[in-house]
Scaffold this active site. Sequence first.
Site, PDB file in Angstrom:
ATOM      1  CG  PHE A 136     -14.583 -46.502 -94.175  1.00  0.00           C
ATOM      2  CD1 PHE A 136     -14.937 -45.163 -94.252  1.00  0.00           C
ATOM      3  CD2 PHE A 136     -13.322 -46.831 -93.678  1.00  0.00           C
ATOM      4  CE1 PHE A 136     -14.047 -44.171 -93.855  1.00  0.00           C
ATOM      5  CE2 PHE A 136     -12.444 -45.852 -93.272  1.00  0.00           C
ATOM      6  CZ  PHE A 136     -12.798 -44.514 -93.369  1.00  0.00           C
ATOM      7  CB  ALA A 164     -11.219 -57.767 -96.685  1.00  0.00           C
ATOM      8  CE1 TYR A 191      -7.873 -57.756 -92.314  1.00  0.00           C
ATOM      9  CE2 TYR A 191      -6.317 -56.527 -90.962  1.00  0.00           C
ATOM     10  CZ  TYR A 191      -7.128 -56.613 -92.073  1.00  0.00           C
ATOM     11  OH  TYR A 191      -7.198 -55.572 -92.960  1.00  0.00           O
ATOM     12  N   GLY A 235     -16.712 -54.978-102.413  1.00  0.00           N
ATOM     13  CA  GLY A 235     -16.858 -54.205-101.183  1.00  0.00           C
ATOM     14  C   GLY A 235     -17.219 -52.763-101.475  1.00  0.00           C
TER      15      GLY A 235
END
Length: 357
Positions: free
Chosen positions: A11, A74, A177, A7
């Site tokens: 962000f 994720a 989640y 990832g």
Amino acid sequence: MRVLVTGGAGFIGSRVAEELRLAGHEAVTLDAYLPQAHPGQGPREGVDVVADVRDGDAVERALRGVDAVCHQAAMVGLGSAGFLDAPDYVGCNDLGTAVLLAAMARAGVRDVVMAGSMVVYGEGRYTCPEHGDVRPGPRAEADLAAGVFDPPCPRCGAALVPGLVGEEAPTDPRNVYATTKLAQEHLCASWARAVGGRAVSLRYHNVYGPGMPRDTPYAGVASFFRSALARGEAPRVFEDGRQRRDFVHVADVARANVAALEAVRDRAGGELSAFNTGSGTPHTIAEMARALAEAYGGPAPRTTGEYRLGDVRHITASSRRLVEELSWRPRVGFAEGMAEFARADLRGSVGAGATTG
């Protein structure tokens, strides 16, 4: 140290990679550029491996020469399709983690720091004046519709006082989640026991800062408020605005990851250690919306009474363990961070991939 950051274009992942390099380490980044997380964007220069973490062959190639892994990849957020998107969450988060850990076992990489989440706790810590610490169950829709947002004591119905939850608290995931984030921790713990590895989960609180994704399932509440202000609209605050959260700046989260990666080899093998990662100073959603609106110079927030099933009322946690064991401290204060965020660009498209600030 050579670290694979999954990832790594995201962000948080991109900031972790940047912080690793500033600390003198080598960061190898892997990212699938899923459209949910990178709306209107394609692969950019600077990402070493463009691949899905569920692609075992690609992950094995990315692990060559790597000393440790920082697992940020994720699918996040509460979801937008009820339970219908459960396979996507389980696939991205749990299958992806299993593929990564299996590849690490084959490659002999024995250290991992993963992006955990405070959502594994469900509701936070509550104290009843008569019964002490109690754990209220999920809030009933009838209560929410009637504007009764605070959960009562499950034993006597009295009003509760919220507090800070510690890592020793029982886990109680309340949505898909959250369930997958807890399963990621269990997978890392099982891997650590099987191979003698060392695993750390940083249980993030509400991370915000420059580069947040705009108006996607990956965007936090701060991003939605910031986008509303950019459109000249008042931020819509759900419930009564008094729900408590811990807002932590992405720069502080990135530094926590570097601290954990540098310390993980000193921890015992064969187990997972979890650390709450927050500012340590709770604020209400209404306080955050007001601070952001004032810093931006936009319209005042509007409290709507709306609610979402699956949201918890209060979740704030103590980061004392992270401070004491890894010598980490947050550096970006709430007012300073919100003032910066009010001026920052967000990721995502408004028209053809442009951002506004």
